[in-house]
Design a protein around this motif. Structure first.
Motif, short mmCIF file in Angstrom:
data_model
loop_
_atom_site.label_atom_id
_atom_site.label_comp_id
_atom_site.label_asym_id
_atom_site.label_seq_id
_atom_site.Cartn_x
_atom_site.Cartn_y
_atom_site.Cartn_z
N VAL A 153 1.11 4.00 -3.11
CA VAL A 153 0.76 5.40 -2.87
C VAL A 153 1.97 6.32 -3.15
O VAL A 153 1.81 7.42 -3.68
CB VAL A 153 0.18 5.59 -1.46
CG1 VAL A 153 0.13 7.06 -1.08
CG2 VAL A 153 -1.22 4.98 -1.41
N CYS A 180 5.16 6.27 4.42
CA CYS A 180 5.36 4.82 4.42
C CYS A 180 4.11 4.03 4.10
O CYS A 180 4.15 3.05 3.36
CB CYS A 180 5.86 4.34 5.78
SG CYS A 180 7.45 4.96 6.29
N THR A 181 3.00 4.38 4.73
CA THR A 181 1.88 3.42 4.82
C THR A 181 0.91 3.48 3.65
O THR A 181 0.13 2.55 3.48
CB THR A 181 1.03 3.68 6.08
OG1 THR A 181 0.44 4.99 5.96
CG2 THR A 181 1.87 3.61 7.34
N GLY A 182 0.89 4.58 2.93
CA GLY A 182 -0.17 4.73 1.93
C GLY A 182 -1.52 5.04 2.56
O GLY A 182 -2.54 5.05 1.89
N TYR A 183 -1.52 5.26 3.88
CA TYR A 183 -2.66 5.75 4.66
C TYR A 183 -3.76 4.70 4.94
O TYR A 183 -4.56 4.89 5.86
CB TYR A 183 -3.33 6.98 4.02
CG TYR A 183 -2.41 8.16 3.85
CD1 TYR A 183 -1.99 8.92 4.95
CD2 TYR A 183 -1.95 8.55 2.59
CE1 TYR A 183 -1.16 10.02 4.80
CE2 TYR A 183 -1.10 9.65 2.43
CZ TYR A 183 -0.72 10.38 3.53
OH TYR A 183 0.10 11.47 3.37
N GLN A 189 0.83 -1.21 0.00
CA GLN A 189 0.00 0.00 0.00
C GLN A 189 0.86 1.25 0.00
O GLN A 189 0.61 2.21 -0.73
CB GLN A 189 -0.92 -0.01 1.23
CG GLN A 189 -1.99 -1.10 1.12
CD GLN A 189 -2.78 -1.30 2.39
OE1 GLN A 189 -2.28 -1.01 3.49
NE2 GLN A 189 -4.00 -1.78 2.27
#
Lengths: 799, 157, 292
Positions: free
Chosen positions: A694, B139-142, A690
């Protein structure tokens, strides 16, 4: 996999790292304190290209609280210049000579010119501002094509031209074989049904982790140099600093803080600033600390991509790909950056250009130009973000000419049998691309989408679907790493058993959020049949950890974890041998002992067992009556090198809706299908995917480093270098179609580094699919509403 | 250097300190109160949100204030979220949903979302994402952050 | 980065004390700090180097929203978050909530103020065009206690310019009550969510019998500062609520009339497109709000 039992590998397990991080007790570089530490602030160039006429540091030096001020002239005879062998690839290139501070002239806006050391960081900033530098401007070399043109201004004045590196990736080493190969490829193009010829450009953008760079060094005559450094590769930094500063290597210790605020590649090079911090700490005999500002970060590093590809694809009318030809050009910046020199990214990008398609033949050449910008520094999807954008777009464009669904075209041309050697000599070891692809297509429901798309179009709404895929290096084997970076590819881990039955693991690489403490604890816990909480992991300290080339190239899940498991197996053998001896068991091999649920159990008679702690304690604390030739103690360092270089594979689908009045669009869905081999921690894998996707979206849609016509960097803050916020990106659905890797003990594959690479192609393919009625093809990045609007306007005007 | 004396309560503890007028609140928190959970990610722009703390219960960016502006106010930092050694539901959810990787942005996100959930006890995913605009995470892409905030909302209601 | 050295910090309790503090310094050497969300960026970047910070947080009477029969009176120290959640701001004033609810991010909205935004008048800001669009009046108080009131469009100049004199402080923002049915709306576009506006459009309408009786169109994000479009406003008169073509035609006139610039985020043509598309959207919203 003898002696391992089901259990921790593959299981949901909440990260061990988190508690300190969610309670504010993490220890990042800026959180480390040394009594009396001084602060350093750099004075950076206002010009992109200029001769330094004079530097007046008198006002700065006179300020209360200022300890020292240095310029390039002050240090050039004190520090050896770069390049130094340990941070110089074994590839034929021209390596620019440089020091931490500019000497004689500046070559990019933001280059360090002088530095102030002061007792207080606010004062250091005041003093840096008070340094007066007189420049005589030189012509700005701002784009790679004009840099390569006849008569161009030469950036490194002792060079014959601005070429740092060029390579033919497919035609062999000598000119004769290259010519012959070119002709062979031309023949294919001459007879092909379909030939696509298209230029693809990718803008300058990068990773920009939330924690910037930093360093804290101290010097002691007896212990030597100790440095805490934001870095992905402390062991390489140690050797390089030893060479540059001519300090014996045994007197240099580098510690990567246990908590690092992201790296993504940008903390992997051997940079100029830490050399100077280390030098000043030694010279002053006092601790010196540098915390990079965001402005410095965005001016000096985190800039990657920036490639142009003139790509040609030959195909048969049935959609079979026949040949590829590429002439790549990259804008390297000034190239003054240890390890990477700004050209290794375009180098690897070219290697990765063919992607997972089965090309019969190809002709790929790349040229990398020096310009007056900061050197390209590595960013996740290292070099391949631009080449994969070009390739994934090209596949869609060729599919259109063949009248095929792009998805069908991809499946038809995927490498169907592994292992496979690509036309650029990249080895694909194992996996099943078709399985991953078919899993994706099951998720995508293409026929259903096409029906919805047609309905929407009838209402004047424009929906699109896009596909992309990517092969990702799963660690970098020595076979590639030695020539590429002059460094070993093996993974290393020291496993030390504690008499109380606990395990300490030491890793020479330096993570920055990837969850190594948890992942390796799960692997080790499974191996010994204990709980992950009984495993403690120490990373990144050259004083205590085995040599490692760093946290780069998705090495952890493939190389580091494998080394740790190998070390565990070695120690289990020893425990088994000694237990067999103690119990006087005949015809017994170590494999007869199972390590599970905290016990070491004899498989031929499960009544015979010891607790893990007893078994371990006996070897460490009571080394008497041992088998002949056996010694006490339980500690082992393993160096894991796979038989072959390894890869991971993924495919993506996204859907979008485009507003044709404004060129604005919304990503409606994003699904990925992955082969990461045996998963160790599912949440961590999902988080990697993820996050990487992103990052790829943010790079594609929002981020761009912009230089004006004089080389002024206009985007050195987060108002102008835009990162995606939570509200700008979709949820990412992660699905799996795994094939365990046969070359690692657990079947795991390292993942996450290359993962953003197919994102721009996938997204742009969806946009172009939505805008198919207008015949729009996106061939350059970034993907911005205004440029899309302009294309739509042009197409509507033309129709 | 011109100084001023201020009294600030941080996580219930009173600090009376003489500080340079220009000292930023974030530096006061990190250097004077030695609470290094509050992070810095920008130069001057105040965009990243890693320095978010609560002043009198409201999430604000401590890099866009001088310490003197906080004189007489109550500040809560990430170190003050867990009470009596118990993680707050939000903190626990961040661990359980793997809502952090490097953890550098996390304290700012926790301090923002802690207030957000008091104001919006039952948020939609879209509201959560909109609430997170002032905190950049690289980092997480939310996605896992949204999951964690949703979990905390559910448990707190 | 760190601010350049600052000599003094004061926190006055009254408007008079605030102005007195200002008077002790040469022009430009002392600055008012409202929420500080823009000012502190400039101070940290050392583009603004004040010798004295005058913090307005404790000045009495500068904060809060009064809704009365004559209109709405807003204290300049009222924070965006308070405006965004005030459900009394409907109809003619609804654009205020649109704008305040989308400034920056939660943290900025918790701290930043409407008055600070108007007095700073950054090129890409939401409050200046909204105040102009709503026909707001701004009350300024001088050191001698005298006050004067200016229309927002007379107060707001080019970027970072206002009609505020050095010895004055903004003490109130009032939005007159509408005569009949009225509605307003604001929307902006930036590259990322809630970013500084590349273009922001505020439209305020008075509606009679389902048609626009009079309208105001104000646009922000412009190199010359926020501005009204006379041509657009004129063209809106008489347009019916559901008349998409009529609305589009009026906003096209506004886009033609307004001078737009090229920068990192959009070129001049795309800015005009944004004026058309955002303008049409907010006009439709304003009609709907006028209808209640």
């Amino acid at each position: 996999m003898t002696g391992t039992s089901e259990g921790w590998v593959g299981r949901h397990f909440h990260r061990k790292e988190d508690h300190r991080l969610i309670t504010g007790r993490g220890k990042f570089l800026a959180d480390l304190a040394r009594p009396g530490a001084l602060h350093i602030v750099f004075k950076r160039s206002d010009h992109a290209h200029a001769t330094i006429e004079s530097i007046d540091v008198s006002a700065a030096r006179a300020m209360a609280g200022v300890v020292a001020v240095v310029t390039g002239d002050d240090i050039k005879d004190e520090i050896l210049p770069m390049p130094q062998p340990v941070v110089q690839p074994a590839l034929p290139a021209t390596y620019p000579k440089h020091w931490p501070l500019a000497v004689g002239k500046v070559k990019w806006h933001g280059e360090p010119v002088a530095a102030v050391v002061a007792r207080d960081p606010y004062i250091a900033a005041d003093a840096a501002e008070a340094i007066e530098v007189a420049y005589d401007p030189l012509p700005y070399v701002g784009d790679p094509e004009s840099a390569l043109a006849e008569g161009a201004t030469i950036v490194h004045e002792d060079w014959p031209d601005n070429v740092i590196f060029q390579m033919d990736f497919t035609g062999g080493a000598d000119e004769e074989s290259q010519k012959a190969h070119e002709a062979k490829v031309q023949e294919v193009f001459d007879s092909a049904d379909i030939v696509l010829k298209q230029r693809f450009t990718c803008h300058r953008c990068g990773v920009a982790p939330m924690e910037t760079r930093g360093a804290l060094f101290e010097w002691d005559e007896s212990d030597g140099l100790t440095g805490w450094l934001t870095t992905q590769r402390p062991h390489i930094d140690r050797l390089a600093l030893s060479d540059i500063l001519e300090i014996p290597a045994e007197k240099v210790r580098i510690i990567a803080p246990r908590d690092q605020g992201g790296g993504f590649g940008v903390k992997a090079p051997f940079y100029r600033e830490p050399m100077l911090i280390a030098y000043m700490a030694k010279k002053l005999g006092r601790p010196v600390r540098w915390i990079e500002t965001r402005q410095e970060h965005l001016m000096a590093v985190s800039q990657e991509r920036d490639q142009i590809h003139d790509l040609e694809v030959a195909a048969a009318s049935d959609g079979k790909l026949l040949a590829i030809r590429d002439r790549g050009i990259a804008d390297c910046g000034d190239g003054c950056e240890g390890v990477y020199w700004g050209f290794l990214m375009p180098f690897l990008g070219a290697v990765e250009l063919p992607n997972a398609y089965d090309w019969p033949i190809g002709d790929i050449k790349v040229k990398v130009a020096i310009t007056n910008k900061s050197a390209l520094s590595p960013a996740r999807a290292f070099g391949e973000f631009p080449t994969r954008f070009a390739m994934e777009r090209a596949i869609d464009m060729v599919a259109k000419r063949c009248g095929m669904e792009p998805a069908d075209m991809r499946r038809k041309n995927l490498v169907a049998t592994l292992p496979h050697m690509s036309i650029t000599n990249e080895y694909f070891d194992s996996g099943d691309f078709i399985k991953v692809w078919d899993n994706l297509m099951a998720e995508a429901d293409l026929p259903g989408f096409r029906a919805r798309q047609a309905e929407a179009r009838a209402e004047g709404r424009y929906l699109g679907i896009g596909f992309g895929l990517g092969v990702e290096l799963s660690g970098v084997a020595s076979e590639l790493f030695v020539p590429m970076e002059n460094q070993p590819g093996y993974g290393a881990a020291t496993v030390r058993l504690d008499p109380r039955g606990k395990v300490l693991v030491f890793e020479g690489d330096a993570p920055g959020g990837q969850g190594h403490e948890t992942t390796v604890a799960q692997a080790v816990a499974q191996s010994f049949g204990i709980h992950p909480n009984d495993v403690v992991v120490t990373t990144g300290d050259t004083g205590t950890t085995p040599f490692g080339s760093g946290t780069v190239g998705a090495r952890a899940g493939s190389y580091f974890v494998s080394a740790a498991v190998q070390a565990c197996e070695f120690l289990k053998d020893k425990i088994g041998r000694i237990m067999a001896h103690d119990l006087a068991l005949a015809d017994t091999s170590p494999a007869d002992f199972e390590f599970r649920d905290g016990f070491v159990t004899y498989q031929k008679d499960t009544n015979i067992k010891k607790t893990f702690r007893e078994a371990v304690e006996r070897v460490i604390m009571a080394p008497i009556n041992l088998p002949e030739g056996e010694s006490g103690g339980l500690e082992h360092t393993a160096f894991f090198e796979a038989e072959k270089p390894m890869i991971a594979f993924n495919a993506d689908v996204c859907t979008v809706e485009v507003d044709i009045e404004t060129g604005q669009f919304k990503i409606l869905s994003w699904t990925t299908s992955e082969d990461v081999g045996q998963i160790i921690n599912p949440q961590i894998v999902e988080g990697q995917m993820q996050g990487a996707i992103v990052q790829g979206l943010s790079n594609t849609m929002f981020e761009e480093f912009v230089y004006d016509e004089n080389g002024q960097q206009l985007t050195a803050d987060f108002e102008n270098y835009k990162l995606a916020t939570a509200a700008d990106v979709p949820d990412i659905k992660v699905t799996h179609a795994p094939t365990p890797c046969p070359y690692t003990p657990l079947g795991s594959r390292g993942i996450g580094e290359g993962r953003p690479s197919d994102v721009p192609g996938t997204l742009c393919n969806a946009i172009c699919d939505a805008l198919e009625p207008f015949g729009i093809e996106i061939t350059d990045l970034p993907l911005r509403p205004d440029s899309l609007w302009r294309k739509i306007q042009a197409a509507r005007g033309a129709s | 250097m011109s100084t001023t004396t201020i009294t600030v309560t941080i996580n219930g503890e009173v600090f009376e300190e003489t500080v340079p007028v220009r000292m930023l609140l974030v530096d006061f928190i990190r250097e004077r109160a030695a609470l290094t959970g509050t992070h810095i990610g920008c130069t001057y722009e105040g965009v990243c949100g890693a320095c978010t703390v609560q002043i009198d219960g409201e999430a604000v960016k401590s890099c866009l204030m001088v310490a003197a502006q906080a004189d007489g106010h109550e500040i809560t930092t990430v170190e003050g979220l867990a009470q009596g050694g118990e993680l707050s539901p939000l903190q626990r959810a961040f661990n359980e949903q793997h809502a952090l990787q490097c953890g550098y942005c996390t304290p700012g996100i926790l301090m923002n979302m802690d207030e957000f959930l008091r104001e919006n006890p039952d948020p939609t995913d879209e509201e959560i994402r909109h609430g997170l605009v002032g905190n950049l995470c690289r980092c997480t892409g939310y996605a896992h952050i949204v999951d964690a905030v949703r979990q905390a909302a559910k448990e707190t209601r | 980065m760190y601010p350049a050295p600052i000599d003094e910090y004061v926190r006055p309790a009254t408007v008079a004390d605030a102005l007195a503090a200002l008077g002790r310094y040469d022009e430009g050497d002392a600055v008012f700090v409202a929420g500080g969300q823009s000012l502190m960026q400039a101070v940290k970047a050392r583009l603004v180097r004040p010798r004295c910070l005058i913090d307005l947080q404790s000045v009495s009477g500068l904060s809060g929203i009064d809704v009365g029969a004559d209109g709405v009176r807003i204290g300049p120290m009222t924070r965006y978050a308070e405006i965004a959640r005030d459900e009394r701001l409907t109809g003619a004033c609804a654009a205020l909530r649109d704008a305040a609810g989308r400034v920056g991010d939660r943290q900025v909205r918790n701290r930043g103020t409407i008055g600070g935004s108007l007095c700073w008048n950054y090129v890409a800001a939401c409050m200046p065009p909204t105040a102009i669009g709503l026909g707001a009046s701004l009350e300024l108080t001088a050191a001698d206690g005298g006050t004067r009131t200016l229309a927002a469009e007379d107060f707001i100049g080019g970027p970072l310019e206002t009609a505020r004199e050095e010895n004055e402080i903004l003490t109130a923002i009032t939005i007159p009550a509408a005569a009949g049915s009225a509605g307003s709306a604001y929307k902006k576009w930036g590259l990322v969510t809630d970013a500084l506006p590349v273009i922001g459009v505020c439209v305020a309408l008075e509606v009679a019998d389902g048609r626009c009786a009079s309208g105001r169109v104000a646009v922000g994000g412009l190199a010359n500062g926020p501005t009204r479009s006379g041509a657009g406003e004129e063209a809106l008169v008489g347009v019916a609520a559901g008349d998409g073509d009529g609305i589009a035609a009026a906003l096209a006139k506004a886009a033609d009339e307004i001078e737009t610039q090229d920068d990192l985020w959009a070129d001049s043509d795309y800015r005009k497109q944004l004026i058309r598309s955002l303008g049409a959207e907010v006009t439709a919203t304003a009609f709907a709000r006028a209808a209640g």
